[in-house]
Motif scaffolding. Structure first.
Motif, PDB file in Angstrom:
ATOM      1  N   SER A  83       0.828  -1.208   0.000  1.00  0.00           N
ATOM      2  CA  SER A  83       0.000   0.000   0.000  1.00  0.00           C
ATOM      3  C   SER A  83       0.866   1.263   0.000  1.00  0.00           C
ATOM      4  CB  SER A  83      -0.915  -0.010   1.232  1.00  0.00           C
ATOM      5  OG  SER A  83      -1.635   1.186   1.333  1.00  0.00           O
ATOM      6  N   LEU A  84       1.909   1.282   0.826  1.00  0.00           N
ATOM      7  CA  LEU A  84       2.813   2.439   0.858  1.00  0.00           C
ATOM      8  C   LEU A  84       3.510   2.618  -0.487  1.00  0.00           C
ATOM      9  CD1 LEU A  84       4.464   2.037   4.378  1.00  0.00           C
ATOM     10  CD2 LEU A  84       2.835   3.802   3.682  1.00  0.00           C
ATOM     11  N   LEU A  85       3.998   1.516  -1.068  1.00  0.00           N
ATOM     12  CA  LEU A  85       4.651   1.584  -2.371  1.00  0.00           C
ATOM     13  C   LEU A  85       3.700   2.153  -3.417  1.00  0.00           C
ATOM     14  CD1 LEU A  85       7.150   0.805  -4.154  1.00  0.00           C
ATOM     15  CD2 LEU A  85       5.984  -1.366  -4.546  1.00  0.00           C
ATOM     16  N   THR A  86       2.475   1.685  -3.415  1.00  0.00           N
ATOM     17  CA  THR A  86       1.472   2.152  -4.373  1.00  0.00           C
ATOM     18  C   THR A  86       1.185   3.632  -4.195  1.00  0.00           C
ATOM     19  OG1 THR A  86       0.489  -0.055  -4.412  1.00  0.00           O
ATOM     20  CG2 THR A  86      -0.875   1.763  -5.214  1.00  0.00           C
ATOM     21  N   LYS A  87       1.051   4.080  -2.941  1.00  0.00           N
ATOM     22  CA  LYS A  87       0.787   5.497  -2.671  1.00  0.00           C
ATOM     23  C   LYS A  87       1.881   6.383  -3.265  1.00  0.00           C
ATOM     24  CE  LYS A  87      -1.713   4.962   1.694  1.00  0.00           C
ATOM     25  NZ  LYS A  87      -2.889   5.792   1.483  1.00  0.00           N
ATOM     26  N   PHE A  88       3.131   5.997  -3.062  1.00  0.00           N
ATOM     27  CA  PHE A  88       4.230   6.824  -3.556  1.00  0.00           C
ATOM     28  C   PHE A  88       4.338   6.758  -5.074  1.00  0.00           C
ATOM     29  CE2 PHE A  88       5.300   6.900   0.882  1.00  0.00           C
ATOM     30  CZ  PHE A  88       5.763   8.195   1.034  1.00  0.00           C
ATOM     31  N   ARG A  89       4.238   5.567  -5.637  1.00  0.00           N
ATOM     32  CA  ARG A  89       4.364   5.456  -7.097  1.00  0.00           C
ATOM     33  C   ARG A  89       3.208   6.131  -7.822  1.00  0.00           C
ATOM     34  NH1 ARG A  89       6.938  -0.547  -8.165  1.00  0.00           N
ATOM     35  NH2 ARG A  89       9.030  -0.008  -7.440  1.00  0.00           N
ATOM     36  N   ASN A  90       2.015   6.107  -7.251  1.00  0.00           N
ATOM     37  CA  ASN A  90       0.869   6.769  -7.892  1.00  0.00           C
ATOM     38  C   ASN A  90       1.041   8.277  -7.962  1.00  0.00           C
ATOM     39  OD1 ASN A  90      -0.498   4.414  -8.442  1.00  0.00           O
ATOM     40  ND2 ASN A  90      -1.907   4.585  -6.715  1.00  0.00           N
ATOM     41  N   ARG A  91       1.890   8.824  -7.109  1.00  0.00           N
ATOM     42  CA  ARG A  91       2.145  10.263  -7.112  1.00  0.00           C
ATOM     43  C   ARG A  91       3.454  10.607  -7.840  1.00  0.00           C
ATOM     44  NH1 ARG A  91      -0.867  13.164  -2.874  1.00  0.00           N
ATOM     45  NH2 ARG A  91       0.712  14.758  -3.146  1.00  0.00           N
ATOM     46  N   GLY A  92       4.030   9.608  -8.512  1.00  0.00           N
ATOM     47  CA  GLY A  92       5.265   9.838  -9.241  1.00  0.00           C
ATOM     48  C   GLY A  92       6.511   9.690  -8.398  1.00  0.00           C
ATOM     49  N   GLY A  93       6.353   9.097  -7.231  1.00  0.00           N
ATOM     50  CA  GLY A  93       7.483   8.932  -6.325  1.00  0.00           C
ATOM     51  C   GLY A  93       7.977   7.497  -6.292  1.00  0.00           C
ATOM     52  N   GLU A  94       8.742   7.193  -5.243  1.00  0.00           N
ATOM     53  CA  GLU A  94       9.335   5.863  -5.111  1.00  0.00           C
ATOM     54  C   GLU A  94       9.530   5.535  -3.640  1.00  0.00           C
ATOM     55  OE1 GLU A  94       9.861   2.578  -5.914  1.00  0.00           O
ATOM     56  OE2 GLU A  94      10.272   3.466  -7.875  1.00  0.00           O
ATOM     57  N   LEU A  95       9.599   4.250  -3.354  1.00  0.00           N
ATOM     58  CA  LEU A  95       9.816   3.750  -2.003  1.00  0.00           C
ATOM     59  C   LEU A  95      10.864   2.657  -2.064  1.00  0.00           C
ATOM     60  CD1 LEU A  95       7.308   2.986   0.745  1.00  0.00           C
ATOM     61  CD2 LEU A  95       8.668   1.087  -0.097  1.00  0.00           C
ATOM     62  N   VAL A  96      11.712   2.613  -1.045  1.00  0.00           N
ATOM     63  CA  VAL A  96      12.737   1.579  -0.945  1.00  0.00           C
ATOM     64  C   VAL A  96      12.703   1.007   0.476  1.00  0.00           C
ATOM     65  CG1 VAL A  96      14.553   3.225  -0.329  1.00  0.00           C
ATOM     66  CG2 VAL A  96      15.172   1.095  -1.424  1.00  0.00           C
ATOM     67  N   LEU A  97      13.033  -0.269   0.597  1.00  0.00           N
ATOM     68  CA  LEU A  97      13.111  -0.921   1.908  1.00  0.00           C
ATOM     69  C   LEU A  97      14.568  -0.959   2.339  1.00  0.00           C
ATOM     70  CD1 LEU A  97      10.773  -3.994   1.263  1.00  0.00           C
ATOM     71  CD2 LEU A  97      10.166  -1.739   2.178  1.00  0.00           C
ATOM     72  N   ILE A  98      14.803  -0.639   3.612  1.00  0.00           N
ATOM     73  CA  ILE A  98      16.162  -0.643   4.138  1.00  0.00           C
ATOM     74  C   ILE A  98      16.368  -1.853   5.042  1.00  0.00           C
ATOM     75  CG2 ILE A  98      17.867   0.570   5.556  1.00  0.00           C
ATOM     76  CD1 ILE A  98      16.492   3.183   4.791  1.00  0.00           C
TER      77      ILE A  98
END
Length: 116
Positions: A64-79
């Protein structure tokens, strides 16, 4: 689950600790991310190094977090997910959609390059 958020160089860092499962604190974290996105935060790094356990609802939170960021043109990474969490990502094939970074520096570099 406990979590902390920090905004540094236009990257939202979410540091999780404990068990990533459905609950009030999980929903509170998602709500705080929504608030941050209203301020046009497009990049996110989720630190999983202190997550002991994750169930299917926890995986749903990450997707869900990944989708939220990508839908706004952003990105998410796991550390730095723990070995247990890495195995879950592989078994569920979610490792194919998430970028995994070994530390904050690599995460920041990847996220900044992903915006070009």
């Amino acid at each position: 689950m406990k979590y902390q958020t920090e905004l540094k160089d236009n990257i939202l860092y979410i540091r999780l600790e404990g068990d990533l499962i459905a609950g009030a604190d999980t929903q509170q974290m998602i709500d705080s991310v929504d608030d941050m996105q209203e301020g046009n935060v497009l990049l996110c790094a989720v630190d999983l190094s202190n997550v002991r356990f994750m169930d299917s609802s926890g995986m749903g939170v990450l997707v869900s977090l990944l989708t939220k960021f990508r839908n706004r043109g952003g990105e998410l990474v796991l550390i730095k997910p723990s070995d247990h969490i890495r195995k879950l990502l592989i078994v569920t094939k979610l490792n194919a959609i998430f970028t995994i970074a070994e530390n904050d520096d690599f995460a920041a570099q990847f996220l900044k390059e992903s915006t070009y």
